[in-house]
Design an enzyme around this catalytic site. Sequence first.
Site, PDB file in Angstrom:
ATOM      1  N   ASP A  59     -10.253  18.976 -28.083  1.00 44.35           N
ATOM      2  CA  ASP A  59     -10.048  20.421 -28.010  1.00 44.35           C
ATOM      3  C   ASP A  59     -10.146  20.823 -26.538  1.00 44.35           C
ATOM      4  O   ASP A  59     -11.198  20.646 -25.906  1.00 44.35           O
ATOM      5  CB  ASP A  59     -11.100  21.143 -28.860  1.00 44.35           C
ATOM      6  CG  ASP A  59     -10.843  22.645 -28.942  1.00 44.35           C
ATOM      7  OD1 ASP A  59     -10.237  23.198 -27.994  1.00 44.35           O
ATOM      8  OD2 ASP A  59     -11.258  23.260 -29.941  1.00 44.35           O
ATOM      9  N   ARG A  80     -23.288  33.477 -20.119  1.00 40.06           N
ATOM     10  CA  ARG A  80     -22.180  32.621 -19.671  1.00 40.06           C
ATOM     11  C   ARG A  80     -21.384  33.310 -18.577  1.00 40.06           C
ATOM     12  O   ARG A  80     -21.043  34.481 -18.698  1.00 40.06           O
ATOM     13  CB  ARG A  80     -21.219  32.422 -20.842  1.00 40.06           C
ATOM     14  CG  ARG A  80     -21.267  31.106 -21.472  1.00 40.06           C
ATOM     15  CD  ARG A  80     -20.204  30.822 -22.495  1.00 40.06           C
ATOM     16  NE  ARG A  80     -19.260  31.853 -22.887  1.00 40.06           N
ATOM     17  CZ  ARG A  80     -18.167  31.608 -23.605  1.00 40.06           C
ATOM     18  NH1 ARG A  80     -17.881  30.378 -23.986  1.00 40.06           N
ATOM     19  NH2 ARG A  80     -17.352  32.579 -23.956  1.00 40.06           N
ATOM     20  N   TYR A 109      -5.315  32.081 -24.888  1.00 47.14           N
ATOM     21  CA  TYR A 109      -5.840  33.359 -24.364  1.00 47.14           C
ATOM     22  C   TYR A 109      -7.020  33.201 -23.416  1.00 47.14           C
ATOM     23  O   TYR A 109      -7.536  34.185 -22.923  1.00 47.14           O
ATOM     24  CB  TYR A 109      -6.209  34.307 -25.514  1.00 47.14           C
ATOM     25  CG  TYR A 109      -7.128  33.729 -26.580  1.00 47.14           C
ATOM     26  CD1 TYR A 109      -8.484  33.624 -26.379  1.00 47.14           C
ATOM     27  CD2 TYR A 109      -6.605  33.300 -27.797  1.00 47.14           C
ATOM     28  CE1 TYR A 109      -9.321  33.107 -27.355  1.00 47.14           C
ATOM     29  CE2 TYR A 109      -7.420  32.765 -28.788  1.00 47.14           C
ATOM     30  CZ  TYR A 109      -8.775  32.679 -28.561  1.00 47.14           C
ATOM     31  OH  TYR A 109      -9.598  32.153 -29.524  1.00 47.14           O
ATOM     32  N   LYS A 110      -7.454  31.979 -23.173  1.00 43.84           N
ATOM     33  CA  LYS A 110      -8.580  31.789 -22.251  1.00 43.84           C
ATOM     34  C   LYS A 110      -8.027  31.559 -20.842  1.00 43.84           C
ATOM     35  O   LYS A 110      -7.502  32.482 -20.232  1.00 43.84           O
ATOM     36  CB  LYS A 110      -9.460  30.648 -22.746  1.00 43.84           C
ATOM     37  CG  LYS A 110     -10.192  31.035 -24.043  1.00 43.84           C
ATOM     38  CD  LYS A 110     -10.921  29.904 -24.703  1.00 43.84           C
ATOM     39  CE  LYS A 110     -11.601  30.422 -25.986  1.00 43.84           C
ATOM     40  NZ  LYS A 110     -11.958  29.342 -26.905  1.00 43.84           N
ATOM     41  N   PHE A 157     -17.758  23.762 -30.915  1.00 48.79           N
ATOM     42  CA  PHE A 157     -17.446  25.145 -31.266  1.00 48.79           C
ATOM     43  C   PHE A 157     -17.358  25.250 -32.791  1.00 48.79           C
ATOM     44  O   PHE A 157     -16.695  24.432 -33.434  1.00 48.79           O
ATOM     45  CB  PHE A 157     -16.121  25.544 -30.610  1.00 48.79           C
ATOM     46  CG  PHE A 157     -15.839  27.012 -30.657  1.00 48.79           C
ATOM     47  CD1 PHE A 157     -16.431  27.870 -29.745  1.00 48.79           C
ATOM     48  CD2 PHE A 157     -14.986  27.541 -31.615  1.00 48.79           C
ATOM     49  CE1 PHE A 157     -16.176  29.238 -29.788  1.00 48.79           C
ATOM     50  CE2 PHE A 157     -14.726  28.911 -31.657  1.00 48.79           C
ATOM     51  CZ  PHE A 157     -15.317  29.755 -30.744  1.00 48.79           C
TER      52      PHE A 157
HETATM   53  C1  LIG Z   1     -12.092  29.627 -28.225  1.00 51.26           C
HETATM   54  C2  LIG Z   1     -12.147  28.358 -28.964  1.00 51.26           C
HETATM   55  C3  LIG Z   1     -11.430  28.186 -30.154  1.00 51.26           C
HETATM   56  C4  LIG Z   1     -10.701  29.365 -30.711  1.00 51.26           C
HETATM   57  O1  LIG Z   1     -10.025  29.131 -31.878  1.00 51.26           O
HETATM   58  P1  LIG Z   1      -9.107  30.295 -32.458  1.00 51.26           P
HETATM   59  O2  LIG Z   1      -8.399  29.658 -33.566  1.00 51.26           O
HETATM   60  O3  LIG Z   1      -8.233  30.792 -31.365  1.00 51.26           O
HETATM   61  O4  LIG Z   1     -10.003  31.407 -32.899  1.00 51.26           O
HETATM   62  C5  LIG Z   1     -11.458  26.954 -30.769  1.00 51.26           C
HETATM   63  N1  LIG Z   1     -12.165  25.935 -30.236  1.00 51.26           N
HETATM   64  C6  LIG Z   1     -12.879  26.077 -29.104  1.00 51.26           C
HETATM   65  C7  LIG Z   1     -13.649  24.941 -28.554  1.00 51.26           C
HETATM   66  C8  LIG Z   1     -12.903  27.298 -28.449  1.00 51.26           C
HETATM   67  O5  LIG Z   1     -13.625  27.455 -27.353  1.00 51.26           O
END
Ligand SMILES: *Cc1c(COP(=O)(O)O)cnc(C)c1O
Length: 420
Positions: free
Chosen positions: A205, A379, A230-231, A134
């Site tokens: 992560d 997705r 939030y996911k 990401f």
């Molecule tokens: C959604 C996501 C993030 C989000 O990071 P934020 O700091 O909340 O914007 C980070 N890493 C991965 C792999 C994600 O899928």
Amino acid sequence: MTLTQANTTALTREALAAMDASDPLASFKEQFYIPQGVLYFDGNSLGAVPKTVEGRLQKAITEEWGNGLVRSWNTAGWYEMPRRLGNKIARLIGADDGEVVVADSTSVNLFKVLAAGVKLNPNRRVILSEPDNFPTDLYMAQGLIQLLGSDHELVLKPANEIMGAIDENTALVMLTHVNYRTGAMHDMNAITAQAHAKGALVIWDLAHSAGALPVDLTGANADFAIGCGYKYLNGGPGAPAFVYVAKRHQPNFSQPLAGWMGHNKPFAFDWKYEPAEGIGRYLAGTQAVLSMTALECGVDVMLEADMVQIREKSLTMADLFIQLVEQRCGSFGLELVTPTDGSIRGSQVSYSHPQGFPIMQALVTTGVIGDYREPNILRFGFTPLYVSFTDIWDTVAILADILQKRTWERPEFQRRGNVT
Ligand SMILES: *Cc1c(COP(=O)(O)O)cnc(C)c1O
């Protein structure tokens, strides 16, 4: 119904309705607010709102903030929230009490553990990751390296070359357990073991794992992890994130965002920074109480459910989805980019298609909400607590219709908003 039963049953809407009828998780759907007419396949980007959130936030506003005012830091448990919620999330990811704290964003927490991890391996210069990680993860590593002003280096290798690329120069391996784009899942145990054998540490992560599937950080002998509120944890837009640090690493260093809430005695107001004992040192400043309050509702629902059942249903849903898409949309150029082998897949299914963006736009207009990721990926996230088997049937029927009629060609589906 199990997957093998599903495979041998003719795929009809009735068969899927029967699976819903015997689904042990079916009643959880009532605990979430899903708008009428919406089939939601984007809980991997923003989880749905648990119905308890509204009343709980109301209480936090009127009683705790309104009447309690500043006293609520002590009387409503606000001060303890980051650690208390951390202990709850720990149960979802195979961690112990005192190994997880809720704070800040995933990106910020990643910065903390990256900095801490690099310091633990002072003679090594490489942070190893993959180009498909990401982007924020890669950006945070680049930002840290720039700040260090040293000869540290971010080395990127494709997923299948990571194991072989860990060597005596590797300080840290930084990976996302489940890939956000393809849904492919790394072997956490094997990579962690390989990294340790080579003297490297690993940051996992868990943005697409926590709340989506069983994670066992203790079993994997993990070093550091971070994840998203939030996911799959349904904590609300921009919910606070979490950070995990194995107990054995906690006393050895402090992270650089040395805010007062990570101090050993914040209310001593001493001029000199002295990190808190344990996971508390991963806090920086004052945390977002209202946002943590909403997040706790999401985590509490998740803790009521059996993670093994969640995983089983998620895999069955994804298998059915793949089968149905193959049967009904097979000739329209969708290419599966997610592993068909459930043991190396997270809780999403992705397809590439040259017209991926307008196809997803057309789908969203019908109330089927998935999302689109560059360069050409559609997705679909599976959240077993509020998605049913018949939702999958209906979604594939709508997708087939859009592809057949080429509805996606309409000009309004080509326009892009700020967020895709
Ligand atoms: C959604 C996501 C993030 C989000 O990071 P934020 O700091 O909340 O914007 C980070 N890493 C991965 C792999 C994600 O899928």
